[in-house]
Motif scaffolding. Structure first.
Motif, PDB file in Angstrom:
ATOM      1  N   GLN A   1     -12.946   8.050   6.004  1.00  0.00           N
ATOM      2  CA  GLN A   1     -12.311   6.881   6.609  1.00  0.00           C
ATOM      3  C   GLN A   1     -11.453   6.144   5.582  1.00  0.00           C
ATOM      4  O   GLN A   1     -10.320   5.722   5.878  1.00  0.00           O
ATOM      5  CB  GLN A   1     -13.405   5.961   7.156  1.00  0.00           C
ATOM      6  N   ARG A   2     -11.960   6.011   4.360  1.00  0.00           N
ATOM      7  CA  ARG A   2     -11.235   5.293   3.304  1.00  0.00           C
ATOM      8  C   ARG A   2      -9.969   6.049   2.904  1.00  0.00           C
ATOM      9  O   ARG A   2      -8.910   5.441   2.671  1.00  0.00           O
ATOM     10  CB  ARG A   2     -12.165   5.107   2.107  1.00  0.00           C
ATOM     11  N   LEU A   3     -10.071   7.382   2.806  1.00  0.00           N
ATOM     12  CA  LEU A   3      -8.900   8.176   2.425  1.00  0.00           C
ATOM     13  C   LEU A   3      -7.770   7.997   3.435  1.00  0.00           C
ATOM     14  O   LEU A   3      -6.600   7.830   3.060  1.00  0.00           O
ATOM     15  CB  LEU A   3      -9.284   9.651   2.317  1.00  0.00           C
ATOM     16  N   VAL A   4      -8.114   8.037   4.717  1.00  0.00           N
ATOM     17  CA  VAL A   4      -7.100   7.858   5.764  1.00  0.00           C
ATOM     18  C   VAL A   4      -6.520   6.441   5.704  1.00  0.00           C
ATOM     19  O   VAL A   4      -5.311   6.234   5.820  1.00  0.00           O
ATOM     20  CB  VAL A   4      -7.705   8.148   7.150  1.00  0.00           C
ATOM     21  N   ASP A   5      -7.412   5.461   5.496  1.00  0.00           N
ATOM     22  CA  ASP A   5      -6.947   4.072   5.382  1.00  0.00           C
ATOM     23  C   ASP A   5      -5.995   3.900   4.190  1.00  0.00           C
ATOM     24  O   ASP A   5      -5.101   3.047   4.229  1.00  0.00           O
ATOM     25  CB  ASP A   5      -8.134   3.123   5.224  1.00  0.00           C
ATOM     26  N   ASP A   6      -6.206   4.710   3.156  1.00  0.00           N
ATOM     27  CA  ASP A   6      -5.365   4.616   1.961  1.00  0.00           C
ATOM     28  C   ASP A   6      -4.083   5.444   2.069  1.00  0.00           C
ATOM     29  O   ASP A   6      -3.331   5.546   1.094  1.00  0.00           O
ATOM     30  CB  ASP A   6      -6.151   5.061   0.722  1.00  0.00           C
ATOM     31  N   GLY A   7      -3.858   6.065   3.227  1.00  0.00           N
ATOM     32  CA  GLY A   7      -2.591   6.741   3.439  1.00  0.00           C
ATOM     33  C   GLY A   7      -2.618   8.258   3.442  1.00  0.00           C
ATOM     34  O   GLY A   7      -1.580   8.893   3.622  1.00  0.00           O
ATOM     35  N   VAL A   8      -3.773   8.870   3.244  1.00  0.00           N
ATOM     36  CA  VAL A   8      -3.851  10.327   3.312  1.00  0.00           C
ATOM     37  C   VAL A   8      -3.736  10.745   4.781  1.00  0.00           C
ATOM     38  O   VAL A   8      -4.446  10.203   5.636  1.00  0.00           O
ATOM     39  CB  VAL A   8      -5.178  10.841   2.716  1.00  0.00           C
ATOM     40  N   PRO A   9      -2.854  11.699   5.115  1.00  0.00           N
ATOM     41  CA  PRO A   9      -2.750  12.144   6.510  1.00  0.00           C
ATOM     42  C   PRO A   9      -4.105  12.639   7.032  1.00  0.00           C
ATOM     43  O   PRO A   9      -4.836  13.338   6.313  1.00  0.00           O
ATOM     44  CB  PRO A   9      -1.738  13.293   6.438  1.00  0.00           C
ATOM     45  N   ALA A  10      -4.427  12.272   8.268  1.00  0.00           N
ATOM     46  CA  ALA A  10      -5.737  12.601   8.823  1.00  0.00           C
ATOM     47  C   ALA A  10      -6.001  14.106   8.823  1.00  0.00           C
ATOM     48  O   ALA A  10      -7.139  14.544   8.636  1.00  0.00           O
ATOM     49  CB  ALA A  10      -5.862  12.038  10.239  1.00  0.00           C
ATOM     50  N   ASP A  11      -4.946  14.919   9.030  1.00  0.00           N
ATOM     51  CA  ASP A  11      -5.153  16.369   9.070  1.00  0.00           C
ATOM     52  C   ASP A  11      -5.303  16.971   7.678  1.00  0.00           C
ATOM     53  O   ASP A  11      -5.530  18.176   7.541  1.00  0.00           O
ATOM     54  CB  ASP A  11      -4.020  17.059   9.833  1.00  0.00           C
ATOM     55  N   HIS A  12      -5.177  16.142   6.634  1.00  0.00           N
ATOM     56  CA  HIS A  12      -5.398  16.602   5.264  1.00  0.00           C
ATOM     57  C   HIS A  12      -6.773  16.168   4.731  1.00  0.00           C
ATOM     58  O   HIS A  12      -7.077  16.379   3.555  1.00  0.00           O
ATOM     59  CB  HIS A  12      -4.297  16.093   4.334  1.00  0.00           C
ATOM     60  N   VAL A  13      -7.566  15.570   5.607  1.00  0.00           N
ATOM     61  CA  VAL A  13      -8.957  15.240   5.281  1.00  0.00           C
ATOM     62  C   VAL A  13      -9.830  16.078   6.208  1.00  0.00           C
ATOM     63  O   VAL A  13      -9.913  15.825   7.402  1.00  0.00           O
ATOM     64  CB  VAL A  13      -9.248  13.735   5.471  1.00  0.00           C
ATOM     65  N   ILE A  14     -10.452  17.099   5.654  1.00  0.00           N
ATOM     66  CA  ILE A  14     -11.219  18.063   6.451  1.00  0.00           C
ATOM     67  C   ILE A  14     -12.702  17.864   6.189  1.00  0.00           C
ATOM     68  O   ILE A  14     -13.189  18.103   5.074  1.00  0.00           O
ATOM     69  CB  ILE A  14     -10.806  19.507   6.108  1.00  0.00           C
ATOM     70  N   SER A  15     -13.421  17.400   7.206  1.00  0.00           N
ATOM     71  CA  SER A  15     -14.861  17.149   7.094  1.00  0.00           C
ATOM     72  C   SER A  15     -15.616  18.149   7.954  1.00  0.00           C
ATOM     73  O   SER A  15     -15.317  18.297   9.145  1.00  0.00           O
ATOM     74  CB  SER A  15     -15.198  15.727   7.547  1.00  0.00           C
ATOM     75  N   ILE A  16     -16.589  18.834   7.355  1.00  0.00           N
ATOM     76  CA  ILE A  16     -17.378  19.836   8.067  1.00  0.00           C
ATOM     77  C   ILE A  16     -18.852  19.630   7.754  1.00  0.00           C
ATOM     78  O   ILE A  16     -19.239  19.554   6.591  1.00  0.00           O
ATOM     79  CB  ILE A  16     -16.954  21.266   7.667  1.00  0.00           C
ATOM     80  N   ASN A  17     -19.653  19.541   8.803  1.00  0.00           N
ATOM     81  CA  ASN A  17     -21.111  19.489   8.652  1.00  0.00           C
ATOM     82  C   ASN A  17     -21.652  20.891   8.901  1.00  0.00           C
ATOM     83  O   ASN A  17     -21.645  21.379  10.032  1.00  0.00           O
ATOM     84  CB  ASN A  17     -21.728  18.491   9.634  1.00  0.00           C
ATOM     85  N   LEU A  18     -22.122  21.548   7.856  1.00  0.00           N
ATOM     86  CA  LEU A  18     -22.535  22.943   7.961  1.00  0.00           C
ATOM     87  C   LEU A  18     -23.902  23.114   8.608  1.00  0.00           C
ATOM     88  O   LEU A  18     -24.379  24.241   8.753  1.00  0.00           O
ATOM     89  CB  LEU A  18     -22.494  23.589   6.576  1.00  0.00           C
ATOM     90  N   GLU A  19     -24.521  22.010   9.021  1.00  0.00           N
ATOM     91  CA  GLU A  19     -25.730  22.100   9.839  1.00  0.00           C
ATOM     92  C   GLU A  19     -25.386  22.360  11.304  1.00  0.00           C
ATOM     93  O   GLU A  19     -26.266  22.699  12.084  1.00  0.00           O
ATOM     94  CB  GLU A  19     -26.555  20.822   9.721  1.00  0.00           C
ATOM     95  N   SER A  20     -24.114  22.197  11.671  1.00  0.00           N
ATOM     96  CA  SER A  20     -23.697  22.423  13.044  1.00  0.00           C
ATOM     97  C   SER A  20     -23.888  23.894  13.432  1.00  0.00           C
ATOM     98  O   SER A  20     -23.671  24.801  12.616  1.00  0.00           O
ATOM     99  CB  SER A  20     -22.224  22.037  13.211  1.00  0.00           C
ATOM    100  N   PHE A  21     -24.265  24.129  14.671  1.00  0.00           N
ATOM    101  CA  PHE A  21     -24.483  25.488  15.158  1.00  0.00           C
ATOM    102  C   PHE A  21     -23.219  26.331  15.046  1.00  0.00           C
ATOM    103  O   PHE A  21     -23.277  27.551  14.899  1.00  0.00           O
ATOM    104  CB  PHE A  21     -24.948  25.458  16.614  1.00  0.00           C
ATOM    105  N   GLN A  22     -22.071  25.672  15.074  1.00  0.00           N
ATOM    106  CA  GLN A  22     -20.788  26.365  14.966  1.00  0.00           C
ATOM    107  C   GLN A  22     -20.701  27.228  13.712  1.00  0.00           C
ATOM    108  O   GLN A  22     -20.037  28.266  13.694  1.00  0.00           O
ATOM    109  CB  GLN A  22     -19.656  25.340  14.974  1.00  0.00           C
ATOM    110  N   TYR A  23     -21.412  26.796  12.660  1.00  0.00           N
ATOM    111  CA  TYR A  23     -21.321  27.497  11.378  1.00  0.00           C
ATOM    112  C   TYR A  23     -22.601  28.257  11.024  1.00  0.00           C
ATOM    113  O   TYR A  23     -22.735  28.751   9.903  1.00  0.00           O
ATOM    114  CB  TYR A  23     -21.010  26.496  10.262  1.00  0.00           C
ATOM    115  N   SER A  24     -23.520  28.372  11.970  1.00  0.00           N
ATOM    116  CA  SER A  24     -24.836  28.942  11.666  1.00  0.00           C
ATOM    117  C   SER A  24     -24.771  30.407  11.244  1.00  0.00           C
ATOM    118  O   SER A  24     -25.636  30.879  10.503  1.00  0.00           O
ATOM    119  CB  SER A  24     -25.767  28.794  12.874  1.00  0.00           C
ATOM    120  N   ALA A  25     -23.750  31.140  11.699  1.00  0.00           N
ATOM    121  CA  ALA A  25     -23.640  32.557  11.351  1.00  0.00           C
ATOM    122  C   ALA A  25     -22.588  32.808  10.270  1.00  0.00           C
ATOM    123  O   ALA A  25     -22.299  33.956   9.945  1.00  0.00           O
ATOM    124  CB  ALA A  25     -23.314  33.381  12.594  1.00  0.00           C
TER     125      ALA A  25
END
Length: 288
Positions: free
Chosen positions: A45-69
């Motif tokens: 949130q802070r990076l985007v507020d400071d001007g970093v484009p939202a698509d250049h901040v990539i957040s991934i939670n690897l506990e998600s089932f999407q990444y289980s395999a």
């Protein structure tokens, strides 16, 4: 969790911002549910507020089932596919130790891409063994703890009156500063339930999986003993004798392995004796 619902952890956010873009991989460690994921969300949130484009901040939670395999190659390809335009990217990878060989993907991203990388993990053993291979000397560790009492007061918005502070301190010393426990307010039953659930999760997911604990009752006995003797020197031999007298004979080496598992999961921290005579380090009797 919605970004607007996040509660500030300024001390830790300032630490991350102080090392932003310094060329090192930032590794945020701490026990489960102490606030690491929320800290990454605050950083995003802070990076985007400071001007970093939202698509250049990539957040991934690897506990998600999407990444289980996922393995490390799939993780690399997935992130590579999200980084197709120019400019610096900020990669925020939560619970990275869940991906086998993750350090290979992270190191390749460090080499191949213009990326500032932030990782979180809940198991010191898994992180340290993998960081020591490809990422040795290329990372910095930032330890996150549950809320201090000062943070607890800010987090809960407790009033300034002595009575309010006294009540808050009693609640804090009884149930601690893990944010999801604090979020239960004064409901002691819910706080106890959440706290027990976190402990059980740590036992199963962060300790038992790699220690292969065959006797969870003995493991719990060791954990309880360390908790009851916090602040006092601990003798491994004394624990062994107590277990033997309770007809739960356990080898000294097994007890040490259990304690190492508790330390690796950040449930306990070791306080070693300090003495100018180096031989005292070999005598044990650490505090936990």
């Amino acid at each position: 969790m919605m970004a607007e619902a996040l509660k500030a952890r300024p001390m830790y956010l300032d630490k991350l911002l102080a090392v932003k873009d310094n060329g090192l991989i930032k590794v945020v460690t701490g026990m489960r549910r102490c606030g690491k994921s929320s800290l990454l969300a605050l950083l995003s949130q802070r990076l985007v507020d400071d001007g970093v484009p939202a698509d250049h901040v990539i957040s991934i939670n690897l506990e998600s089932f999407q990444y289980s395999a996922f393995d490390y190659a799939q993780l690399y390809r997935h992130l590579d596919g999200l980084m197709q335009t120019g400019g610096r990217y900020y990669l925020l990878l939560d619970e990275v130790q869940l991906i086998d060989g993750w350090e290979k993907a992270v190191n390749a991203l460090r080499v191949d891409k213009d990326a500032d990388i932030y990782l979180t993990g809940s198991n010191a053993h898994l992180l340290s063994s993998q960081l020591a291979t490809l990422l040795s000397g290329r990372h910095i560790e930032i330890r996150v703890f549950p809320l201090s009492f000062s943070e607890f007061l800010q987090y809960t918005g407790v009033g300034a009156s002595p009575a309010d502070r006294a009540s808050a301190f009693d609640r804090y010393t009884r149930y601690g500063g893990l944010p999801p426990v604090v979020d239960q307010g004064a409901n002691q039953s819910l706080a106890h339930t959440v706290l027990s659930g976190i402990y059980d999760t740590i036992l199963v997911r962060d300790i038992a999986q790699y220690l292969q604990i065959r006797n969870p009752m003995v493991f719990n006995d060791v954990a309880r003993y360390l908790a009851d003797t916090a602040g006092s020197p601990v003798s491994i031999n004394k624990i062994e004798h107590r277990l033997k007298s309770a007809r739960r004979t356990t080898a000294n080496e097994t007890i040490e392995r259990y304690i190492s598992g508790l330390l690796d999961a950040f449930l306990f921290y070791r306080a070693q004796r300090i003495n100018v005579k180096g031989g005292d380090y070999l005598q044990g009797l650490n505090k936990y």
